[in-house]
Design a protein around this motif. Structure first.
Motif, PDB file in Angstrom:
ATOM      1  N   LEU A 152      -4.920   7.369  -6.873  1.00 36.24           N
ATOM      2  CA  LEU A 152      -3.926   7.979  -7.761  1.00 36.24           C
ATOM      3  C   LEU A 152      -4.487   8.536  -9.061  1.00 36.24           C
ATOM      4  CD1 LEU A 152      -1.021   5.396  -7.547  1.00 36.24           C
ATOM      5  CD2 LEU A 152      -1.054   7.703  -6.600  1.00 36.24           C
ATOM      6  N   VAL A 153      -5.705   8.100  -9.397  1.00 32.78           N
ATOM      7  CA  VAL A 153      -6.186   8.375 -10.750  1.00 32.78           C
ATOM      8  C   VAL A 153      -6.311   9.874 -11.059  1.00 32.78           C
ATOM      9  CG1 VAL A 153      -8.690   8.267 -10.268  1.00 32.78           C
ATOM     10  CG2 VAL A 153      -7.811   7.483 -12.482  1.00 32.78           C
ATOM     11  N   ASN A 154      -6.491  10.678 -10.032  1.00 28.77           N
ATOM     12  CA  ASN A 154      -6.601  12.124 -10.277  1.00 28.77           C
ATOM     13  C   ASN A 154      -5.256  12.844 -10.150  1.00 28.77           C
ATOM     14  OD1 ASN A 154      -9.399  12.343 -10.841  1.00 28.77           O
ATOM     15  ND2 ASN A 154      -9.855  12.050  -8.671  1.00 28.77           N
ATOM     16  N   ASN A 155      -4.160  12.054 -10.181  1.00 33.45           N
ATOM     17  CA  ASN A 155      -2.803  12.609 -10.068  1.00 33.45           C
ATOM     18  C   ASN A 155      -2.633  13.535  -8.869  1.00 33.45           C
ATOM     19  OD1 ASN A 155      -1.743  11.330 -12.355  1.00 33.45           O
ATOM     20  ND2 ASN A 155      -2.753  12.866 -13.660  1.00 33.45           N
ATOM     21  N   PRO A 156      -2.874  13.047  -7.660  1.00 32.72           N
ATOM     22  CA  PRO A 156      -2.744  13.926  -6.492  1.00 32.72           C
ATOM     23  C   PRO A 156      -1.273  14.212  -6.199  1.00 32.72           C
ATOM     24  CG  PRO A 156      -3.096  11.685  -5.763  1.00 32.72           C
ATOM     25  CD  PRO A 156      -3.160  11.657  -7.256  1.00 32.72           C
ATOM     26  N   MET A 157      -1.026  15.301  -5.465  1.00 33.45           N
ATOM     27  CA  MET A 157       0.376  15.583  -5.131  1.00 33.45           C
ATOM     28  C   MET A 157       0.801  14.793  -3.891  1.00 33.45           C
ATOM     29  SD  MET A 157       0.141  19.468  -3.859  1.00 33.45           S
ATOM     30  CE  MET A 157      -0.918  19.991  -2.557  1.00 33.45           C
ATOM     31  N   MET A 158      -0.171  14.328  -3.122  1.00 35.85           N
ATOM     32  CA  MET A 158       0.215  13.496  -1.970  1.00 35.85           C
ATOM     33  C   MET A 158      -0.763  12.345  -1.805  1.00 35.85           C
ATOM     34  SD  MET A 158      -0.876  15.781   1.298  1.00 35.85           S
ATOM     35  CE  MET A 158      -1.032  17.424   0.643  1.00 35.85           C
ATOM     36  N   LEU A 159      -0.264  11.257  -1.238  1.00 35.87           N
ATOM     37  CA  LEU A 159      -1.108  10.095  -0.990  1.00 35.87           C
ATOM     38  C   LEU A 159      -1.085   9.825   0.506  1.00 35.87           C
ATOM     39  CD1 LEU A 159      -1.486   7.145  -3.257  1.00 35.87           C
ATOM     40  CD2 LEU A 159      -1.096   6.615  -0.891  1.00 35.87           C
ATOM     41  N   ILE A 160      -2.287   9.761   1.083  1.00 42.33           N
ATOM     42  CA  ILE A 160      -2.394   9.561   2.528  1.00 42.33           C
ATOM     43  C   ILE A 160      -3.010   8.188   2.766  1.00 42.33           C
ATOM     44  CG2 ILE A 160      -3.498  10.423   4.642  1.00 42.33           C
ATOM     45  CD1 ILE A 160      -3.530  13.197   3.172  1.00 42.33           C
ATOM     46  N   ALA A 161      -2.288   7.351   3.495  1.00 40.88           N
ATOM     47  CA  ALA A 161      -2.783   5.985   3.714  1.00 40.88           C
ATOM     48  C   ALA A 161      -2.900   5.731   5.213  1.00 40.88           C
ATOM     49  CB  ALA A 161      -1.838   4.991   3.065  1.00 40.88           C
ATOM     50  N   ASP A 162      -4.145   5.409   5.638  1.00 40.44           N
ATOM     51  CA  ASP A 162      -4.382   5.163   7.063  1.00 40.44           C
ATOM     52  C   ASP A 162      -4.444   3.649   7.290  1.00 40.44           C
ATOM     53  OD1 ASP A 162      -4.937   5.471   9.710  1.00 40.44           O
ATOM     54  OD2 ASP A 162      -6.911   6.397   9.443  1.00 40.44           O
ATOM     55  N   GLU A 163      -3.397   3.095   7.881  1.00 37.56           N
ATOM     56  CA  GLU A 163      -3.282   1.647   8.122  1.00 37.56           C
ATOM     57  C   GLU A 163      -3.582   0.845   6.856  1.00 37.56           C
ATOM     58  OE1 GLU A 163      -2.207   0.456  10.876  1.00 37.56           O
ATOM     59  OE2 GLU A 163      -2.638   1.911  12.457  1.00 37.56           O
ATOM     60  N   PRO A 164      -2.885   1.100   5.777  1.00 37.34           N
ATOM     61  CA  PRO A 164      -3.251   0.439   4.508  1.00 37.34           C
ATOM     62  C   PRO A 164      -3.029  -1.068   4.510  1.00 37.34           C
ATOM     63  CG  PRO A 164      -1.163   1.579   4.271  1.00 37.34           C
ATOM     64  CD  PRO A 164      -1.689   1.957   5.617  1.00 37.34           C
ATOM     65  N   THR A 165      -2.210  -1.556   5.449  1.00 35.42           N
ATOM     66  CA  THR A 165      -1.911  -2.997   5.442  1.00 35.42           C
ATOM     67  C   THR A 165      -2.574  -3.707   6.630  1.00 35.42           C
ATOM     68  OG1 THR A 165       0.117  -2.574   6.689  1.00 35.42           O
ATOM     69  CG2 THR A 165       0.316  -2.650   4.295  1.00 35.42           C
ATOM     70  N   GLY A 166      -3.395  -2.966   7.359  1.00 34.67           N
ATOM     71  CA  GLY A 166      -4.003  -3.520   8.577  1.00 34.67           C
ATOM     72  C   GLY A 166      -4.827  -4.774   8.356  1.00 34.67           C
ATOM     73  N   ASN A 167      -5.431  -4.913   7.175  1.00 35.06           N
ATOM     74  CA  ASN A 167      -6.292  -6.069   6.906  1.00 35.06           C
ATOM     75  C   ASN A 167      -5.614  -7.109   6.010  1.00 35.06           C
ATOM     76  OD1 ASN A 167      -8.231  -4.773   8.355  1.00 35.06           O
ATOM     77  ND2 ASN A 167      -9.707  -4.547   6.691  1.00 35.06           N
ATOM     78  N   LEU A 168      -4.290  -6.996   5.861  1.00 33.07           N
ATOM     79  CA  LEU A 168      -3.606  -7.871   4.882  1.00 33.07           C
ATOM     80  C   LEU A 168      -2.580  -8.777   5.564  1.00 33.07           C
ATOM     81  CD1 LEU A 168      -2.927  -5.116   2.183  1.00 33.07           C
ATOM     82  CD2 LEU A 168      -4.867  -6.704   2.267  1.00 33.07           C
ATOM     83  N   ASP A 169      -2.307  -9.928   4.926  1.00 29.64           N
ATOM     84  CA  ASP A 169      -1.257 -10.812   5.455  1.00 29.64           C
ATOM     85  C   ASP A 169       0.108 -10.177   5.174  1.00 29.64           C
ATOM     86  OD1 ASP A 169      -0.065 -11.931   2.880  1.00 29.64           O
ATOM     87  OD2 ASP A 169      -2.209 -12.353   2.607  1.00 29.64           O
ATOM     88  N   PRO A 170       1.166 -10.611   5.849  1.00 27.73           N
ATOM     89  CA  PRO A 170       2.477  -9.932   5.730  1.00 27.73           C
ATOM     90  C   PRO A 170       2.994  -9.827   4.298  1.00 27.73           C
ATOM     91  CG  PRO A 170       2.510 -11.457   7.564  1.00 27.73           C
ATOM     92  CD  PRO A 170       1.204 -11.659   6.876  1.00 27.73           C
ATOM     93  N   ASP A 171       2.853 -10.881   3.501  1.00 28.85           N
ATOM     94  CA  ASP A 171       3.371 -10.826   2.126  1.00 28.85           C
ATOM     95  C   ASP A 171       2.632  -9.786   1.300  1.00 28.85           C
ATOM     96  OD1 ASP A 171       5.188 -12.717   2.698  1.00 28.85           O
ATOM     97  OD2 ASP A 171       4.074 -14.405   1.790  1.00 28.85           O
ATOM     98  N   THR A 172       1.294  -9.814   1.427  1.00 28.34           N
ATOM     99  CA  THR A 172       0.478  -8.861   0.660  1.00 28.34           C
ATOM    100  C   THR A 172       0.746  -7.439   1.166  1.00 28.34           C
ATOM    101  OG1 THR A 172      -1.173 -10.606   0.678  1.00 28.34           O
ATOM    102  CG2 THR A 172      -1.855  -8.507  -0.214  1.00 28.34           C
ATOM    103  N   ALA A 173       0.910  -7.321   2.487  1.00 27.53           N
ATOM    104  CA  ALA A 173       1.195  -6.000   3.073  1.00 27.53           C
ATOM    105  C   ALA A 173       2.474  -5.445   2.460  1.00 27.53           C
ATOM    106  CB  ALA A 173       1.335  -6.123   4.581  1.00 27.53           C
TER     107      ALA A 173
END
Lengths: 226, 296
Positions: A152-173
């Motif tokens: 986000l730091v460069n203020n993009p117009m879109m954010l693309i997330a590829d399986e961002p929660t794949g390595n996280l437990d349900p609460d953290t996800a």
């Protein structure tokens, strides 16, 4: 904002990953790409990031045809996108602050701007107090927050997330998805490829289901159907 | 591009070296070895040229001894010799004069001029022998029928031709080896940078995803390659100063090998050669190795 027009992609191996995909994602949308492994989600992400080119069809961003964009212009397109990966991809020998600042340094932003923007991005993800820590001193969720701050730091117009929660437990996800939701509320278009059924069902966002390389369904407030 | 960016590149290169000290020292060592070979070859080339220069200068005078010639023959031969390009001076020496010269050198004490052991000769001075023009001149001389049919013997042609052949051979071998060593240097540099790239491939991939240009991504690695190459060139020059300098001073002190090129003269041109080669190898070698990692 993003238009896929009759996109097909056949790899050199002869496998057709996506077939005749057409879809539009408007500015400010929050869209999930769902589907089983190998269904074509990642290929669509790669096409959007210009890692690969489609075999057939056209891709437009803000009305501009980027299908056969010259290689030298790709970095400038990517600056309009923030990218979050399943495995965080943080530099272990850099602090949280340096990891986020890295995204600005490589696009040759000046030091004054870096000093202003990095703390802003870190406070947005709630990690300003951990700016001097190294990634291995953080939990998985915190590492993914750093990755989001970097995206986000460069203020993009879109954010693309590829399986961002794949390595996280349900609460953290869920925490990460809430963060992405907050970012979307601020006006950033968010596209998430995921397998996280519960989160998709709970968030009630646009769901684009892909199966065997074709769009199976595209529902505005959808749920995981399988 | 701004000063911040250049500073960032330099810091990143130094960071890269710190992170991969082993690779850096292997790269530096092999580059030093390579540049020492290149420098050594260059020293051989310079000294060979100096030697050839000495010899060819002294041997640029050739002498053609002839059997009995009349005054008319001499006039015709001289006029035809003057028409040949590359001959700057011609002198006709009678048999008597040759006898006197030999006597003066103590070579003809037991022989008298009447013994017919001495022949008249034409002494020729040939220009630019180093350029290899001796054979065409010899052919042109042999093309004068009044002279050719009376030639008894020739002095100087063979030696000069041999010296020229050696000079050309040394030149060709030196340049061929130089090119081979430069290519090997590029290969070594490519591998050093490849190792550095391999350990930082994750960083490069992130850089590309967040929108770094190829130029920005390449720069720290090219600077790293340049640091290795320039440092190796400096070490090579210091070693040359010590080793070759010592040998050249020893040769001079003992009045051996008058053709040996003084160390300061060698270092002057060698430093230019090594820095050009080092910068070339550093830039080309590292640029070539990084290209495939940029395809993200």
């Amino acid at each position: 904002m993003i238009t896929f027009e009759n996109i097909s992609k056949t790899y050199a191996t002869g496998i057709e990953a996506v077939h005749d995909v057409s879809l539009e994602i408007e500015k400010g949308d929050f869209a999930f790409f769902i589907g089983p492994s190998g269904c074509g989600k990642s290929t669509l992400m790669k096409l959007l990031l210009k890692e690969i080119e489609p075999t057939v069809g056209k891709i437009y961003i803000n009305g501009k045809d980027i299908t056969h964009m010259p290689r030298k212009n790709i970095p400038y397109l990517r600056r309009s996108m923030g990218i979050v990966f399943q495995d965080f991809r943080l530099l272990q020998d850099k602090t949280v602050y340096e990891n986020v600042a890295f995204a600005m340094r490589v696009i040759e932003a000046n030091s004054k701007l870096i000093k202003k923007q990095v703390p802003n991005a870190l406070s947005l993800v709630g990690l300003l107090n951990k700016a001097n820590m190294y990634p291995d001193e953080l939990s998985g969720g915190e590492q993914q927050r750093v990755a989001v701050a970097r995206a986000l730091v460069n203020n993009p117009m879109m954010l693309i997330a590829d399986e961002p929660t794949g390595n996280l437990d349900p609460d953290t996800a869920w925490e990460i998805m809430s963060l992405l939701n907050d970012i979307n509320r601020r006006g950033t278009t968010v596209i998430v490829a995921t397998h996280a059924k519960e989160i998709v069902d709970k968030m009630q966002k646009r769901v684009i289901e892909i199966d065997k390389g074709v769009i199976h369904s595209d529902i505005k407030k959808g749920v995981y159907t399988k | 591009m701004n000063f911040n960016t250049i500073g960032y590149w330099i810091l990143e290169s130094i960071e890269g070296i710190k992170k991969n000290k082993k690779t850096f020292f292997i790269g530096l060592g092999t580059m030093f070895f390579m540049l020492t070979l290149i420098g050594g070859l260059y020293i051989i080339y310079l000294n060979a040229n100096s030697f050839m220069g000495d010899v060819s200068e002294s041997e640029s005078k050739v002498e053609i001894f002839v059997n009995d010639v009349t005054e008319d023959d001499v006039t015709i031969i001289l006029s035809k010799l003057y028409q040949i390009d590359g001959i700057s001076d011609i002198e006709y020496v009678t048999a008597e004069q040759n006898y006197e010269d030999a006597k003066a050198l103590g070579l003809a004490e037991a022989i008298s001029v009447e013994d017919n052991a001495f022949h008249p000769s034409f002494k020729l001075t040939i220009d630019n022998v180093k350029n290899g023009n001796i054979s065409p001149i010899r052919n042109a001389i042999h093309g004068i029928p009044e002279l050719y049919e009376k030639i008894h013997s020739e002095k100087g042609f063979e030696t000069t031709e041999t010296v020229i052949k050696w000079a050309i051979t040394v030149r060709v071998v030196t340049w061929t080896l130089l090119i081979i060593f430069i290519l090997i240097g590029c290969f070594i540099m490519m591998n050093s940078i490849k190792l550095a790239l391999y350990s930082r491939r994750k960083e490069i991939s992130i850089m590309k995803y967040v929108g770094a240009t190829d130029r920005f991504t390449k720069a720290p690695f090219i600077i790293e390659g340049l640091i290795i190459a320039i440092l190796a060139a400096c070490i090579t020059l210091i070693v040359t100063r010590l080793v070759y300098g010592g040998l050249a001073e020893f040769a001079e002190a003992n009045k051996m090998f008058s053709f040996v090129v003084p160390v300061n003269e060698v270092l002057g041109s060698m430093s230019i050669l090594l820095f050009v080669v080092a910068v070339g190898i550093g830039t080309i070698g590292s640029s070539m190795s990084i290209s495939k990692y940029l395809d993200v």
